[in-house]
Scaffold this motif. Structure first.
Motif, PDB file in Angstrom:
ATOM      1  N   PHE A  34       0.883  -1.162   0.000  1.00  0.00           N
ATOM      2  CA  PHE A  34       0.000   0.000   0.000  1.00  0.00           C
ATOM      3  C   PHE A  34       0.919   1.210   0.000  1.00  0.00           C
ATOM      4  N   PHE A  35       0.844   2.014  -1.057  1.00  0.00           N
ATOM      5  CA  PHE A  35       1.772   3.133  -1.219  1.00  0.00           C
ATOM      6  C   PHE A  35       1.250   4.420  -0.602  1.00  0.00           C
ATOM      7  N   LEU A  36       2.092   5.039   0.223  1.00  0.00           N
ATOM      8  CA  LEU A  36       1.816   6.353   0.810  1.00  0.00           C
ATOM      9  C   LEU A  36       2.821   7.346   0.241  1.00  0.00           C
ATOM     10  N   PRO A  37       2.386   8.249  -0.634  1.00  0.00           N
ATOM     11  CA  PRO A  37       3.316   9.240  -1.176  1.00  0.00           C
ATOM     12  C   PRO A  37       3.875  10.143  -0.075  1.00  0.00           C
ATOM     13  N   GLN A  38       5.033  10.668  -0.335  1.00  0.00           N
ATOM     14  CA  GLN A  38       5.688  11.600   0.586  1.00  0.00           C
ATOM     15  C   GLN A  38       4.693  12.638   1.078  1.00  0.00           C
ATOM     16  N   ASN A  39       4.667  12.845   2.399  1.00  0.00           N
ATOM     17  CA  ASN A  39       3.833  13.847   3.072  1.00  0.00           C
ATOM     18  C   ASN A  39       2.322  13.597   2.981  1.00  0.00           C
ATOM     19  N   SER A  40       1.903  12.389   2.604  1.00  0.00           N
ATOM     20  CA  SER A  40       0.466  12.076   2.621  1.00  0.00           C
ATOM     21  C   SER A  40       0.003  11.735   4.041  1.00  0.00           C
ATOM     22  N   CYS A  41       0.972  11.565   4.921  1.00  0.00           N
ATOM     23  CA  CYS A  41       0.718  11.353   6.347  1.00  0.00           C
ATOM     24  C   CYS A  41       1.934  11.928   7.079  1.00  0.00           C
ATOM     25  N   CYS A  42       2.214  11.467   8.265  1.00  0.00           N
ATOM     26  CA  CYS A  42       3.330  12.028   9.031  1.00  0.00           C
ATOM     27  C   CYS A  42       4.698  11.579   8.516  1.00  0.00           C
ATOM     28  N   LEU A  43       4.742  10.624   7.597  1.00  0.00           N
ATOM     29  CA  LEU A  43       6.015  10.129   7.064  1.00  0.00           C
ATOM     30  C   LEU A  43       6.533  11.080   5.993  1.00  0.00           C
ATOM     31  N   LYS A  44       7.811  11.390   6.070  1.00  0.00           N
ATOM     32  CA  LYS A  44       8.387  12.410   5.193  1.00  0.00           C
ATOM     33  C   LYS A  44       8.898  11.865   3.852  1.00  0.00           C
ATOM     34  N   LYS A  45       8.950  10.537   3.719  1.00  0.00           N
ATOM     35  CA  LYS A  45       9.424   9.920   2.477  1.00  0.00           C
ATOM     36  C   LYS A  45       8.294   9.115   1.849  1.00  0.00           C
TER      37      LYS A  45
END
Length: 139
Positions: free
Chosen positions: A62-73
């Motif tokens: 499941f891909f989370l693009p940079q800054n789509s949540c608290c993760l910076k990468k």
């Protein structure tokens, strides 16, 4: 801890027996006596960069693009291995500082992640049932 909680686990034990620092995502509320967790990675090898569920990738994720949540990468939540950590174990490690909470995914992302996880080949039937029940609670 709630579904979508992001944890940094300092001495996580991998499937091959090695240990290391890893960011994990909790998928259920622990009411069954354990948490189902999955690992994350920022390495894009064999993974697509389309937002959300990537069930057809060589390694489902499941891909989370940079800054789509608290993760910076850019981050991929691996859905090819599901780990179970007892509630007592995880809470003890949390209070000792070995596990730290770094954020929580939005409810929308959590629901999408759970739906994606449920459709993976590598998840156990009992885990699917727990995640289906978790989704019912959230809706």
């Amino acid at each position: 801890m709630t579904p979508g909680t992001l944890l940094v686990y300092d001495n996580f034990r991998f499937s091959d027996g090695t240990t290391g620092k890893k960011i994990l995502v909790i998928l259920n509320d622990g009411c069954v006596g354990y948490y189902i967790v999955v690992k994350t990675t920022s390495k894009d090898t064999h993974k697509s960069s389309n937002n959300g569920c990537q069930i057809q990738d060589q390694y489902p994720n499941f891909f989370l693009p940079q800054n789509s949540c608290c993760l910076k990468k850019n981050t991929w939540i691996g859905l090819d291995e599901f780990f179970e950590l007892t509630t007592a174990e995880l809470l003890a490690k949390h209070f000792s500082g070995e596990v730290k909470t770094i954020g929580v995914l939005s409810e929308t992302l959590v629901k999408e992640l759970l739906e994606c996880a449920i459709s993976c080949d590598d998840i156990l039937t009992k885990q699917v049932e727990i995640l289906i029940d978790q989704l019912k609670i959230m809706t």
